[in-house]
Every structure is written in C-alpha cells, then in structure tokens.
Design an enzyme around this catalytic site. Structure first.
Site, PDB file in Angstrom:
ATOM      1  N   ARG A 104     -17.195  29.208   6.102  1.00  0.00           N
ATOM      2  CA  ARG A 104     -17.191  27.615   6.430  1.00  0.00           C
ATOM      3  C   ARG A 104     -18.546  27.668   7.412  1.00  0.00           C
ATOM      4  NH1 ARG A 104     -12.695  23.301   8.578  1.00  0.00           N
ATOM      5  NH2 ARG A 104     -12.274  23.349   5.969  1.00  0.00           N
ATOM      6  N   HIS A 131     -17.185  20.615  -0.336  1.00  0.00           N
ATOM      7  CA  HIS A 131     -16.076  21.196   0.260  1.00  0.00           C
ATOM      8  C   HIS A 131     -15.237  21.681  -1.260  1.00  0.00           C
ATOM      9  CE1 HIS A 131     -12.513  22.597   2.305  1.00  0.00           C
ATOM     10  NE2 HIS A 131     -12.179  21.195   3.116  1.00  0.00           N
ATOM     11  N   GLN A 134     -11.480  21.904  -1.369  1.00  0.00           N
ATOM     12  CA  GLN A 134     -10.443  20.557  -1.291  1.00  0.00           C
ATOM     13  C   GLN A 134     -10.553  19.717  -2.401  1.00  0.00           C
ATOM     14  OE1 GLN A 134      -9.337  19.536   1.798  1.00  0.00           O
ATOM     15  NE2 GLN A 134      -8.264  18.229   0.217  1.00  0.00           N
ATOM     16  N   CYS A 266      -7.972  14.230   3.165  1.00  0.00           N
ATOM     17  CA  CYS A 266      -8.260  15.863   3.251  1.00  0.00           C
ATOM     18  C   CYS A 266      -7.481  16.418   4.252  1.00  0.00           C
ATOM     19  CB  CYS A 266      -9.669  16.044   2.896  1.00  0.00           C
ATOM     20  SG  CYS A 266     -10.699  15.557   4.237  1.00  0.00           S
ATOM     21  N   ARG A 294      -3.379  23.110  -1.014  1.00  0.00           N
ATOM     22  CA  ARG A 294      -4.520  23.858  -0.667  1.00  0.00           C
ATOM     23  C   ARG A 294      -4.087  25.482  -0.867  1.00  0.00           C
ATOM     24  NH1 ARG A 294      -8.867  22.015   2.631  1.00  0.00           N
ATOM     25  NH2 ARG A 294      -9.657  24.456   2.132  1.00  0.00           N
TER      26      ARG A 294
HETATM   27  N1   CP Z   1      -9.157  19.889   4.901  1.00  0.00           N
HETATM   28  C1   CP Z   1      -9.689  20.759   5.501  1.00  0.00           C
HETATM   29  O1   CP Z   1     -10.497  21.634   5.201  1.00  0.00           O
HETATM   30  O2   CP Z   1      -8.778  21.041   6.955  1.00  0.00           O
HETATM   31  P1   CP Z   1      -9.437  21.980   7.849  1.00  0.00           P
HETATM   32  O3   CP Z   1     -10.734  21.528   8.502  1.00  0.00           O
HETATM   33  O4   CP Z   1      -8.206  22.002   9.028  1.00  0.00           O
HETATM   34  O5   CP Z   1      -9.676  23.483   7.505  1.00  0.00           O
HETATM   35  N1  NVA Z   2     -15.982  15.775   6.223  1.00  0.00           N
HETATM   36  C1  NVA Z   2     -15.078  16.481   6.953  1.00  0.00           C
HETATM   37  C2  NVA Z   2     -14.181  17.158   6.194  1.00  0.00           C
HETATM   38  C3  NVA Z   2     -13.277  18.224   7.237  1.00  0.00           C
HETATM   39  C4  NVA Z   2     -12.210  19.094   6.295  1.00  0.00           C
HETATM   40  C5  NVA Z   2     -15.939  17.419   7.766  1.00  0.00           C
HETATM   41  O1  NVA Z   2     -16.767  17.958   7.475  1.00  0.00           O
HETATM   42  O2  NVA Z   2     -15.882  17.510   9.275  1.00  0.00           O
END
Ligand code: CP
Ligand code: NVA
Length: 308
Positions: A104, A131, A134, A266, A294
C-alpha cells in the site's frame, strides 16, 4: 491465473476473474463450515504499508493465518522503501526470502516497479491510482447479493478516485453498467478514461459519467460511495467538503434508486459527510458484508497467485 501480479484489474482476464470468484465462493463456504485449508503452509506474505489501513492489513494477515502461512507487516519506518535502499534491491532481496508482497503506497509507479523487479507475486493493496482488491471484493459481493452481474446498474456517487477507477475498470471488463456521478473537477480523469478505452472494447456501453447524483441512482441496483478526502489529500479537506456538497448518499438520494437498492462503501466511512448514519445503518446497507468479503476474496487471490 495468467498474471504474476495484481497491480491493477487491467492485469486480469475475464476467465481469471471468473475463476477467482468461483474459488472465493468455495473457500468462503468451507470457512463458514469450519474446515481448515492449510494450502499456504510455510509460505510468507510481506505487507509493505506506507499508509494507514485496517481492513486490508487485517484481512491479508488473517488470510495467511487461516491458510497456514505467515504475514510480516513492514511499515515505512521498517524498510523506508526507495530511500534506505532502492525499490529494485528491496524487491530482489524480498524475492529470496518470502513468497508474495502486498504493498500500500502513494505513487502507483512504486507498485509497478516492485512488481517488475521481483520474481514473486506483488499485490497492489491500494495506490493513489487504484485499489484492485477492493473492486474485486465489491463485484464479488454484488454477485453474491444479486445472484448475477448481468443487466445490473451500479451508481458510484463521489470522487473519481482510486476506488472509483478500479470499480469502473472492473465493471467495464465484466460488462456491468456503472454510472459515476462526481462534481466538476473530480470526475474520472481523461487519462484514466483513455486507458480504459485502450484496454476494454465498447467501454462506453457500460461506463457513463454525470454530474447529477439523482440521474446516476435512477433505477440503480447498487449505490456506492467513498470518502471525499482520500489519504494524502488532507490539506484539501475544507475545499473538498464544499465542492462535494449535494453528493451525500442519504435517504433522499437512495429513494430515487430501485426499491431494494444495496448501498456499498469501501470504508472507512466519514459518517455525516459522504454518507449518513441513517443509510450506513439502514436496511439497504451491505457495508459489513462487503468488508468481510475482503478476507474471502484475498484468500482466493493469495492461493491462486502463490500456488501457481
Ligand atoms: N477499504 C479499505 O481498504 O480499508 P482500509 O483502508 O482500512 O484497509
Ligand atoms: N479513497 C480512499 C480509499 C480508502 C480505502 C483512500 O485512498 O484513502
């Protein structure tokens, strides 16, 4: 799966997605029955997280535990990717120790470079651009709830961000209609739409843009939203809150969709901003089933990528 990595949903062929969804359903069933499947015994997942996470980190770690493997959580402080040493050297060395990397990060190029330099699978656990885990979970959940992905309409109301891009890309691949409603200057970017055009034939039949949330949700089977302020955009928070005025998913907006519409997010949600408590906690919301999935989708993904 044909691909070594999951950097973007663009990496996946239709048959890979069908295989992933079928395996997810099977593994979810067997997990609910309490069966054990130690198919990743002795395998290790390295999880490089340069941004916060709850669902992604926990679901990947639990996935490895449930399949008999192990996960190592590596923060920016631990490896300082690209600064303490190059992305290339990190990927080459990790490829000698472990079996898969989930990353990430901010810059999408970090994920592509890591994937290009490593001999083990690399999974994008969110970048500023996409993502994919997701989106795969989202469409698996929609299929699970509606029994099909044929002739359905998803309305995404909000920012044309990483989550919106992956969702729209996967919808185009799976021929699911997805209408994206965003305020001016927050639409899906031209760069993204050009990429989609190059990768998916007849994308215009499935991906539509509007600036009117009511028009987007009309006859929708699913309404989807995400934060107006993604990680890394905190300084723009005040401006964004003003610009997204009128794009909240609330009871009034959901009343314009199909009667039994499902509402998805999400998460993390900013209750009272992009979505109200009433909708999050209401009869249409499937956000916690979506979050649970997930785990199941990523278990299937890890099994297919690691045990190739
Ligand atoms: N939806 C999602 O990716 O959640 P987190 O940011 O908590 O991992
Ligand atoms: N769009 C959001 C998604 C978090 C899961 C971000 O990037 O912060």
């Amino acid at each position: 799966m044909k691909c070594k990595d999951l950097v973007s949903v663009a990496d996946l062929e239709r048959e890979d997605i069908d295989k992933l969804f079928a395996l997810t359903a099977e593994m979810k069933e067997s997990c609910k029955r309490g069966d054990t499947d130690l198919c990743l015994a002795g395998k290790t997942l390295g999880m490089i997280f340069e941004k916060s996470s709850m669902r992604t980190r926990v679901s990947f770690e639990v996935a490895m535990t449930q399949m008999g493997g192990h996960a190592i959580y590596l923060t920016k402080h631990d490896i300082n990717l690209g600064e303490r040493e190059s992305i290339k050297d990190v990927s080459k060395v990790l490829s000698r120790f472990i079996d898969c990397i989930a990353i990430r990060t901010y810059d999408h190029k970090t994920v592509t470079e890591l994937a290009d330099c490593s001999s083990i699978p690399v999974i994008n656990a969110l970048s500023d651009y996409t993502h994919p885990c997701q989106a795969l979970t989202d469409l698996f959940t929609v299929k699970e709830k509606l029994g099909t992905l044929d002739d359905i309409k998803i309305a995404y109301v909000g920012d044309g961000n990483n989550v919106a891009r992956s969702l729209a890309f996967l919808c185009a691949k799976l021929k699911v209609t997805c209408v994206v409603a965003s305020p001016e200057n927050y639409e899906l970017s031209t760069e993204f739409l050009d990429e989609l055009e190059r990768r998916v034939k007849d994308k215009d039949s499935f991906i539509k843009l509007t600036s009117d949330p009511k028009e987007a949700v009309k006859d929708a089977d699913v309404i989807y939203t995400d934060t107006w302020i993604s990680m890394g955009e905190e300084e723009e928070a005040e401006t964004r809150r003003k610009d997204f005025n009128g794009f909240q998913v609330n009871s009034e907006l959901t009343s314009h969709a199909k009667k039994g519409v499902f509402v998805m997010h999400c998460l993390p949600a900013h209750r009272g901003e992009e979505i109200t408590d009433e909708v999050m906690d209401g009869e249409h919301s499937i956000v916690y089933d979506q979050a649970e999935n997930r785990l199941h989708v990523q278990k299937a993904l890890l099994k297919l990528l690691i045990n190739r």
